[in-house]
Design a protein around this motif. Structure first.
Motif, PDB file in Angstrom:
ATOM      1  N   THR A 172       0.846  -1.195   0.000  1.00  0.00           N
ATOM      2  CA  THR A 172       0.000   0.000   0.000  1.00  0.00           C
ATOM      3  C   THR A 172       0.876   1.238   0.000  1.00  0.00           C
ATOM      4  O   THR A 172       2.038   1.196   0.392  1.00  0.00           O
ATOM      5  N   CYS A 182      -1.705   4.905   3.703  1.00  0.00           N
ATOM      6  CA  CYS A 182      -2.892   4.083   3.468  1.00  0.00           C
ATOM      7  C   CYS A 182      -2.913   2.883   4.418  1.00  0.00           C
ATOM      8  O   CYS A 182      -1.883   2.494   4.970  1.00  0.00           O
ATOM      9  N   ALA A 236      -3.591  10.091   1.308  1.00  0.00           N
ATOM     10  CA  ALA A 236      -4.102   8.732   1.483  1.00  0.00           C
ATOM     11  C   ALA A 236      -5.602   8.687   1.224  1.00  0.00           C
ATOM     12  O   ALA A 236      -6.108   7.736   0.614  1.00  0.00           O
ATOM     13  N   VAL A 249      -7.468   6.265  -1.567  1.00  0.00           N
ATOM     14  CA  VAL A 249      -8.541   5.325  -1.242  1.00  0.00           C
ATOM     15  C   VAL A 249      -9.788   5.644  -2.062  1.00  0.00           C
ATOM     16  O   VAL A 249     -10.471   4.763  -2.579  1.00  0.00           O
TER      17      VAL A 249
END
Length: 826
Positions: free
Chosen positions: A497, A501, A611, A615
């Motif tokens: 990731t 994240c 982040a 997402v």
């Protein structure tokens, strides 16, 4: 981002609520009706036959086991549309479990009902006859209530053997060697005398089968938890016994990765000591190595709570790794400057022992002692260090890897922690848990691969484990600090990731009834993907991606060790919680409630904006992955451009409190990013046997551009359901997430962010001050088990501006002080 380390710390400001405290108008009398049965004679006789058949099956089974068939008989009742719990309780029964499902557009209530004796069951059967004949005679129930009950009652049955098999027992099957240990959960009948009778009977029953009960059972509000030394015959019978809720093999903690950290550090000749009134925390784990050169003098007390090793010393390493992060916080940031100043003193409660792999002695596991109920170890450890040593912040980087929350009722470890948190008024930090072997998704490029890793976190495999669903604890998930794997032998490598994240192994929410879980995240390490011999595999021991902490085997020359797991994310948050608890205690010269510590902790949290963009999920998805974000220890104090306004109070059921805050003009006019957050924390009683696990639901609303008198008038007409329709939209400040989204959470945070202050241009008096009003209120979900008619809570309102050229602190403080003096004079 503001560097709070360079800003002078200032005490938080205490706010007093507005004096009005109107009552919320009771909800509209609209109720879902019970659909009448067209042929009550047929339906009543069918129910009577089902009840008799189920009871006789249990009685025959009990008789064959040599068990008294007349006491504490448990049947399952399915009820349509309207929960008949209160009516059923007229038969003096206990509802030991309450689940709700939707089926074909109708609500189905599944109730496990424990009849105290055969007389109670006979009364229930007698009402079947009265219902079938449509009698107007009152026996136990008035005719109207009887019709409603049996019209709604769809079926009567028994719990199956299959439903009592625990997840580990189902996966591994029956043990190969006898005897063996079992964790057996019994339904708590809800009455102390019946509970004692249940324990006495169960002990005699187990011993008559060649087994034994190891130590005294642990009684929680909903369960009786027993450790049994058993044989196969006893196991097979327990799975058929209606008094049993669950039978399982002893729990296994979540696996985690740790490996040598190559960077060497210079150890100070002497560590400074944390003051006696300074921050402290207790870790419930595998113990600590108090002689570690970076822990020397920081460990106040160690105690072994029957781990099976007869020593409080950490023989595994997990506890020392967790303890290092609790003492120092963000160790990764301390390494470059070699800044080893302990900030939190440590208490160590040992409940885990070391299990060495006979094949690979370099891969020890931290495991529970088979002869102990872990719940009892946890209870004794927490109560001891709170009652005897005054500790108020606890870290549990442990969990039950085979108890996943997939919906429905709360999990038993979590219920125990909730009861302890509320009754002892303590802060408990819990790890969300780890998935040891997360799936490796396919992707045509790095961004697609990382995106699919994030998508996999929403699958059932990544659900929370017990006790991460604890409603009154703070649950912590893991995020990645770094995304730059160390290149080895030119293998293809890619971080699982991106930085900031969620880690590929972390577990995610939601919690019980859709509550926000985890509430917080912190760095917990990252995996790398590498190609070896044409096969993709996870690299779990990349020294760039792991979180550095203390190494138990420091004599090898490696003082630090790299780790991956939510255990270490939870430890970092525990460090912050301990700092905040001590700061509040020293500032106000009184112990802050756990509500206030939780509220301040969550108020300090933020999600990394980059982040969040990566997402790119819905608000619900962001909450399930990040909660409210990563906390900031800088919020221990206010500063010139960041003001924390705090209070603690108790609100009566069906009433609400109002708080008014004047927003400084400089906060609105100065260029730069600004935010206002409002955080509510409360500690309702909880019951695992209730579908509505928490007894009280509190709500949080924020309005602007109205006078206190206007908004109290609007709010007093509100029935407690939905959004107040009478408040103009222009006065509903756009705080996120929405109030209904987080209403079932015991910590609720709503935030407004903007690059300009135009939202506050709408004011009651065009020449007056900008202001906002905060409303908190509560509605009982079911009667308070302790008879109280009020709910205690804490509130934190934070105003923050990125510019260091303004001083909003003094403006806010002056306005609140003036208003307090006026109220006092009146």
């Amino acid at each position: 981002m503001v560097n709070f380390d360079r800003i002078e710390p200032l005490p938080h400001i205490v706010i007093q609520r507005e004096p009005e405290n109107p009552q919320i108008r009771p909800p509209h009398p609209y109720r879902v009706g019970v659909k009448p049965r067209s042929n009550r004679f047929t339906h009543g006789n069918r129910l009577k036959e089902q009840t008799r058949d189920a009871a006789q099956r249990l009685i025959r089974q009990r008789t064959s086991f040599g068990v008294d068939p007349r006491r504490l008989l448990i049947l399952r009742l399915e009820v349509l549309d309207v929960n008949q719990r209160e009516t059923l309780e007229r038969f003096h029964v206990s509802i030991v479990e309450e689940l709700v499902e939707e089926s074909d557009g109708r609500t189905v209530y599944k109730l496990l009902v424990q009849f105290p004796d055969d007389a109670s069951l006979s009364l229930f059967l007698a009402e079947h006859d009265q219902y079938a004949s449509e009698s107007s005679t009152e026996v136990t129930l008035p005719p109207g209530k009887r019709r409603n009950l049996y019209d709604a009652l769809e079926s009567v049955s028994i719990v199956t053997e299959e439903e009592r098999i625990g997840r580990r027992l189902r996966r591994e099957g029956n043990p190969d060697q006898e005897p063996f240990y079992l964790d057996v959960d019994l339904w708590n009948p809800g009455n102390s005398e019946q509970c004692r009778e249940l324990i006495r009977f169960f002990r005699e029953y187990v011993e008559s089968r060649g087994g034994s009960i190891v130590k005294d059972p642990l009684v929680t509000p909903s369960m009786v938890l027993v450790k049994v030394n058993a044989n196969l015959q006893l196991l097979n019978e327990l799975l058929k016994l209606d008094l049993v809720s669950l039978v399982d093999l002893p729990p296994i903690p979540p696996p985690e990765d740790s490996y040598d950290f190559l960077q060497r550090i210079q150890i100070p000749d002497q560590l400074h000591h944390v003051p006696s009134d300074g921050p402290s925390a207790c870790i419930v784990d595998s113990g600590v190595l108090a002689g570690h050169p970076l822990l020397n003098g920081t460990v106040v007390e160690e105690y072994d709570f029957d781990s099976g090793e007869n020593t409080a010393v950490d023989l595994n390493g997990h506890g020392t790794q967790v303890g290092g992060l609790v003492v120092y916080g963000d160790i990764a940031r301390r390494i470059p400057g070699n800044e080893w100043f302990p900030e939190v003193s440590l208490y160590s409660a040992k409940v885990l022992r070391n299990k060495v792999d006979p094949i690979d002695s370099t891969a020890p596991e931290a495991v529970f002692h088979d002869e102990e109920r872990v719940e009892d170890q946890l209870r004794r450890a927490i109560v001891y260090f709170n009652q005897e040593r005054g500790c108020r912040v606890f870290n549990l980087s442990i969990g039950h890897n085979d108890r996943l929350y997939t919906g429905g009722r709360q999990l038993p470890w979590a219920e125990l922690l909730d009861e302890l948190a509320r009754t002892l008024d303590i802060v408990i930090i819990v790890a969300a848990g780890n998935v040891h072997d997360p799936e490796i998704p396919l992707g045509s490029n790095s961004s697609q691969f990382q995106s699919r890793v994030l998508d996999s976190l929403n699958t059932s495999k990544h659900k929370l484990i017990d006790p991460a669903t604890s409603a009154l604890s703070i649950t912590v998930g893991a995020i990645a600090r770094r995304d730059d794997p160390r290149m080895i032998s030119h293998n293809t490598q890619l971080s699982a990731t991106a930085r900031g994240c969620p880690s590929a192994f972390t577990r995610c929410g939601p919690g019980v009834a859709g509550s926000v879980k985890p509430e917080l995240v912190a760095p917990g390490g990252n995996f790398a993907l590498e190609l070896i011999a044409g096969r993709l595999t996870w690299r779990r021991n990349d020294v760039n991606l792991g979180e550095p902490t203390l190494n138990r085997s420091y004599l090898s020359g490696q003082t630090l060790r790299a780790v991956c797991g939510t255990s270490y994310s939870a430890a970092a948050v525990t460090h912050t919680a301990a700092q905040m608890e001590a700061a509040l205690r020293n500032e106000f010269d009184v112990e802050p409630s756990q509500n206030l510590v939780r509220a301040l902790l969550v108020s300090s949290a933020n999600v990394d904006e980059n982040a969040k963009r990566l997402v790119n999920g819905s608000q619900d998805q962001l909450l399930n992955l990040f909660g409210y974000g990563q906390p900031d220890v800088g919020y221990c104090w206010s500063s010139g451009n960041r003001v924390c306004i705090i209070t603690e109070d108790s609100v009566e059921y069906r009433k609400f409190h109002v708080y008014s805050v004047v927003v400084p003009e400089s906060f609105l006019s100065e260029k730069g990013k600004r935010s206002i957050s409002v955080t509510l924390a409360y500690d309702p009683p909880t019951r695992l046997s209730r579908q509505d696990y928490i007894s009280t639901a509190m709500w949080l609303e924020i309005f602007g551009g109205l006078t206190t008198e206007q908004i109290v008038e609007y709010r007093s007409k509100y029935d407690g359901e939905g959004d107040p329709p009478t408040v103009p939209d222009r006065n509903k400040l756009k705080f996120k997430p929405g109030g209904r989204t987080i209403r079932m959470s015991t910590v609720q945070k709503r935030t407004w962010r903007s690059n300009q202050g135009t939202m506050f241009l709408n004011r009651p008096d065009p020449s007056g001050d900008a202001s906002l009003h905060v409303f908190v209120g509560c509605q009982p979900k079911y009667p308070n088990p302790y008879g109280s008619d009020s709910q205690r809570y804490a509130l934190v309102i934070t105003l923050q501006h990125d510019s260091q050229n303004i001083d909003i602190y003094q403006e806010v403080k002056t306005n609140i002080r003036t208003r307090t003096r006026i109220r006092t004079a009146v």
